[in-house]
Write an enzyme that holds these catalytic residues in place. Structure first.
Site, PDB file in Angstrom:
ATOM      1  N   LYS A  48      -6.795   8.893   2.076  1.00  7.99           N
ATOM      2  CA  LYS A  48      -6.208  10.224   2.226  1.00  7.99           C
ATOM      3  C   LYS A  48      -6.980  11.118   3.185  1.00  7.99           C
ATOM      4  O   LYS A  48      -6.416  12.033   3.778  1.00  7.99           O
ATOM      5  CB  LYS A  48      -6.070  10.897   0.863  1.00  7.99           C
ATOM      6  CG  LYS A  48      -5.033  10.225  -0.025  1.00  7.99           C
ATOM      7  CD  LYS A  48      -4.795  10.999  -1.307  1.00  7.99           C
ATOM      8  CE  LYS A  48      -3.701  10.365  -2.131  1.00  7.99           C
ATOM      9  NZ  LYS A  48      -3.402  11.115  -3.377  1.00  7.99           N
ATOM     10  N   LYS A  92       3.690   0.659  -0.620  1.00 11.07           N
ATOM     11  CA  LYS A  92       4.497   1.185  -1.717  1.00 11.07           C
ATOM     12  C   LYS A  92       5.396   2.325  -1.244  1.00 11.07           C
ATOM     13  O   LYS A  92       5.107   3.006  -0.252  1.00 11.07           O
ATOM     14  CB  LYS A  92       3.601   1.648  -2.861  1.00 11.07           C
ATOM     15  CG  LYS A  92       2.841   2.935  -2.614  1.00 11.07           C
ATOM     16  CD  LYS A  92       2.133   3.384  -3.892  1.00 11.07           C
ATOM     17  CE  LYS A  92       1.485   4.744  -3.703  1.00 11.07           C
ATOM     18  NZ  LYS A  92       0.874   5.243  -4.952  1.00 11.07           N
ATOM     19  N   LYS A 147       6.846   9.473  -1.160  1.00 11.53           N
ATOM     20  CA  LYS A 147       7.524  10.673  -0.658  1.00 11.53           C
ATOM     21  C   LYS A 147       6.973  11.107   0.692  1.00 11.53           C
ATOM     22  O   LYS A 147       7.651  11.788   1.462  1.00 11.53           O
ATOM     23  CB  LYS A 147       7.356  11.825  -1.658  1.00 11.53           C
ATOM     24  CG  LYS A 147       8.184  11.709  -2.915  1.00 11.53           C
ATOM     25  CD  LYS A 147       9.673  11.881  -2.648  1.00 11.53           C
ATOM     26  CE  LYS A 147      10.083  13.296  -2.383  1.00 11.53           C
ATOM     27  NZ  LYS A 147      10.171  14.135  -3.563  1.00 11.53           N
TER      28      LYS A 147
END
Length: 360
Positions: free
Chosen positions: A145, A226, A229
């Site tokens: 991230k 995966k 959103k």
């Protein structure tokens, strides 16, 4: 003198009696272990197919099996990836509407907004003081991230796994539904609980993972990752409130391969295997049953079979989401009522934690 002295001695005995009562109550609090489930979801708006199959569907089942269940909308966690305040507020309400529409019942669990229970962040500070930085730097989510933050990364992004531990331990939770990508974070919570117990005496139960039996749902455009959103490819992710036309389009464009037969081979044929996993999950069939039903179909036709199964699964949920979104005050009340109930559980536990570490 004798009378005054007698009163003094009587008062002293009373004080000692009260101290014994308090000590007994504290010991009782430390020893009581209730089977309690805790889990949370970040407010990203309406959940996607992977959220539902991997987490929310399991939540619905668990609220029927356990008498003490807490589910939280993790708005504090969402601040690690900055959003406009108005967007965050709306996302909280949309996520709440979707969870209720999927079958979460506030009468069977506590559904609440994380930031309405300040003990979460207060406990996170205490636990952060027991956690070493190198351990956090090794977690894969930090490495992944921080690339979205120009490889710098904020303190919040680094330490949010400690807040996750606080979320769980604040309620002395015994079981936690987690996805595969969160197992390492639960292991951190387990280690923190054991470290605390070693330092201050046995207090926290060590929470155990409840792993979903559903296969991880992958992106329709890149079945090696995966479903998410945040995927920049709009056709990669199916939201549970998508219209039938959108769902058909996304499955029609799903990446497969040049073999027309429907088989299940996640390593060799990840695209079609992802469709089989989705089909099995939304229908409740086994992989073997899905393959048997799909014998003779080519992948182009099979995509439409899966799309139709998804449409049928989410049609009533989509309608319920729309109805709930129209009643903003109801959604807010559900979260506020849930937070009050969560506080009733958290307050005595947190007060004892404060006493144990010397803050009280």
């Amino acid at each position: 003198m004798d009378e005054d002295g007698g009163k003094t001695r009587k008062k002293s005995c009373s004080q000692r009696h009260n101290e014994v009562d308090v000590s007994a109550a504290q010991q009782s609090l430390r020893n009581v272990v209730v089977d309690r489930i805790f889990s949370g979801i970040q407010p990203t708006g309406t959940p996607h197919l992977g959220n539902y199959l991997g987490a929310i569907q399991n939540w619905v089942n668990l609220q029927e099996e356990c008498s003490s269940v807490l589910y939280s909308i993790m708005d504090m966690h969402s601040l690690t990836m900055p959003k406009e305040p108005a967007v965050l507020r709306q996302n909280v309400l949309d996520t709440t509407a979707a969870i209720l529409a999927c079958g979460i019942d506030p009468k069977k669990c506590f559904l609440f907004r994380q930031s309405l229970v300040p003990e979460h962040t207060e406990l996170a500070w205490i636990l952060g003081c027991l956690t070493n930085v190198p351990r956090l730097l090794r977690l894969p989510q930090w490495k992944m991230k921080r690339t979205s933050q120009n490889n710098e990364g904020t303190v919040g992004l680094l330490t949010y796994p400690v807040l996750q531990a606080a979320d769980i331990l604040l309620y002395k939770s015994t079981r936690v539904p987690v996805g595969e990508d969160q197992v390492l974070h639960l292991e951190l919570a387990q280690d923190i609980a054991q470290h605390f117990n070693k330092k201050y005496g046995e207090f926290f139960p060590v929470p155990k993972a409840i792993l979903s039996t559903t296969k991880k749902i992958k992106s329709l455009r890149d079945p090696t990752v995966k479903m998410s959103k945040s995927d920049p490819q709009k056709l990669a992710t199916v939201n549970i409130a998508d219209s039938p036309d959108k769902i058909v389009l996304k499955f029609r464009k799903a990446v497969t391969d040049f073999t027309s037969e429907v088989t299940y081979d996640p390593a060799g044929r990840p695209g079609v295997s992802n469709l089989v996993s989705i089909h099995a999950a939304v229908t409740g069939l086994s992989i073997k049953e899905v393959l048997h039903q799909s014998a003779g179909l080519d992948t182009a036709c099979y995509k439409m079979v899966v799309a139709e199964s998804v449409i049928q699964k989410f049609a009533p949920i989509r309608n319920e989401i729309k109805k709930l979104q129209e009643d903003k005050s109801h959604l807010i009340k559900v979260l506020e009522d849930g937070a009050e109930k969560a506080k009733e559980v958290a307050a005595p536990i947190y007060q004892e934690i404060r006493r144990l570490v010397g803050l009280q």
